[in-house]
Motif scaffolding. Structure first.
Motif: not given
Length: 474
Positions: A232-254
């Motif tokens: 779905s477009d919405s699941d990967f849209a910038p307003e859903t997959l935000t920089e804050a979400h990606m930063a939090a995900a990057s805290e754990d390598k896996l």
């Protein structure tokens, strides 16, 4: 002084690993712990099934043959003369806690999980709702599983965002000829050959960054012949997959690796959806839908009859994983629902159970209220983590056990004496344990059976046939 005697209940990866680690740690630390410079141990490994290896043999999807190679390493441990396999012996039926505590200096439970956590939404008891555990038992040839499975539904929902959800949904869209290199039983091949599934919908309550898939699972999804992946477009849209979400995900390598792989899946799916093809560009006859931020709230039925659909609520997910319902509901028409929302480790007769944590009641592997009784694996920590996680888990339990032995007045030799060997007690009760040589007979037969049709091996699923093979009666 005599050798230490240890009983381990459960011969899956957790039981075998804890046995191996105990022998190694005792040899390394016996002198410094004051247990005696020559202290060693003998371990009796009890298994309720006729064959060992538990989760690896009966819980891993057949298209994960690389994981099943772990059996080779486990076999080397079982071939140790200090470890005695006693399969076809069920705790609570053939032996009890008093039997073990009176004969062994420690008892370790590595009993795993065989049941699903309950699905609690409305309609969960409708005809056509299945727990993941039973389906996994079917496709892995568990001895007590039904030989048949209803795969007549053309539209299927899978509820869950972890590896088990991915396993069962992947099997539902696989074509059986793609599994001929595995140990898939013949009845499972026949069942999948008759499978009517066209669309499989996987519903994940939280966003992309909070799914629990492994990278390997996603890479296998990317290479399914004849299957179109739909995202779905919405699941990967910038307003859903935000920089804050990606930063939090990057805290754990896996986690970040998993997210990056999901983004790769998304890129592949765009071409697939545009041309209705699989990963190789061939026409796709089945579709695999990935829905994130979608919370199933009700199983729909036709006049309280069989499954007719799933009602889902759109959610939002904060970067820290907090989920919020939006009140936006929609219905997806399906004829079957599988829930993979977690396993529930088995309760054990005479052992306190933590209903909130779904574990045997323990701290660091020590069973609360019972001296020199321990837990490891899922029985200790709950149904989380991969098979490899079990090694570090076992190490903690073993370290605590050795610490308890060294602190005891008798330096850990706590079993009452004298007592008959457990094998004598079992013989009195008419129980005939199956040893490592019995497993080797089963393994040799399965490999010979596979060689006849140019396969590595074909798993025997009938319980009576397994026993006959193990005892050399066939």
């Amino acid at each position: 002084m005599r050798d230490f005697k240890v009983a381990v209940v459960g011969a899956g990866p957790a039981g075998v690993y804890v046995s191996d680690i105990l022998l190694r740690q005792l040899a390394a630390k016996r002198d410094e712990l004051g247990l005696g410079a020559d202290a060693t141990a003998h371990i009796d490994l009890f298994e309720k099934l006729s064959v060992p290896f538990g989760l690896v043999r009966y819980g891993v999807a057949p298209d994960h043959p690389a994981i099943k190679y772990i059996i080779g390493a486990l076999e080397k441990t079982l071939n140790n003369p200090q470890i005695r396999l006693m399969a076809d012996v069920e705790f609570g039926r053939d032996i009890n806690l008093d039997d073990l505590r009176s004969r062994y200096d420690a008892v370790i439970f590595a009993t795993g999980a065989v049941d699903d956590r309950p699905l609690t939404i409305q309609g969960a008891d409708a005809r056509g709702v299945f727990g993941a555990a039973r389906f996994v038992e079917w496709y892995d040839g568990y001895p007590t599983a039904s030989p048949d499975w209803d795969l007549s539904a053309s539209h299927v929902a899978v509820l869950g965002g972890g590896n088990v959800a991915m396993d069962i949904s992947r099997l539902l869209v696989r074509y059986p000829d793609d599994l001929l290199h595995t140990d898939i039983p013949q009845n499972v091949y026949d069942g999948l050959d008759a499978n009517k599934a066209e669309d499989v919908h996987v519903f994940v309550r939280r966003d992309v960054t909070h799914a629990k898939f492994s990278v390997q699972e996603l890479r296998e999804l990317e290479a399914l012949p004849g299957v179109e992946i739909v995202t779905s477009d919405s699941d990967f849209a910038p307003e859903t997959l935000t920089e804050a979400h990606m930063a939090a995900a990057s805290e754990d390598k896996l986690t970040r690796q998993m997210v990056d792989e999901l983004i790769a899946v998304r890129e592949m799916s765009l071409k697939m959806m545009a041309e209705h093809v699989d990963f190789e560009g061939n026409p796709a006859r089945r579709r695999f839908y990935l829905h994130f931020n979608t919370n199933p709230v009700e199983v729909l039925t036709n006049d309280n009859g069989p499954v007719a659909g799933v009602r889902v609520e759109k959610t939002t997910t904060d970067p820290d994983g907090t989920m919020h319902g939006t009140g936006e509901l929609s219905d997806v028409a399906v004829e079957a629902v599988y829930h993979a929302i977690g396993y529930k480790p088995a309760q054990v007769s005479g052992i306190p159970y933590d209903e909130r944590a779904y574990t045997l009641d323990n701290e660091g592997g020590r069973i609360n209220g019972l001296d020199f009784v321990y837990a490891t694996g899922w029985a200790k920590r709950g149904p989380v983590g991969l098979i490899g996680s079990t090694k570090s888990d076992a190490l903690e339990t073993v370290e605590n056990l050795l610490t308890d032995w060294s602190a005891s007045e008798s330096k850990g030799r706590v079993a009452a004496q004298p007592q008959s060997d457990i094998a004598d007690l079992l013989a009195e009760r008419g129980v005939q344990p199956l040893d490592y040589a019995a497993w080797q007979r089963v393994d040799a037969y399965e490999r010979a059976r596979g060689a006849e049709v140019e396969r590595e091996h074909i798993k025997v699923i009938d319980e009576n046939e397994l026993r006959a093979l193990a005892r050399g009666e066939k």
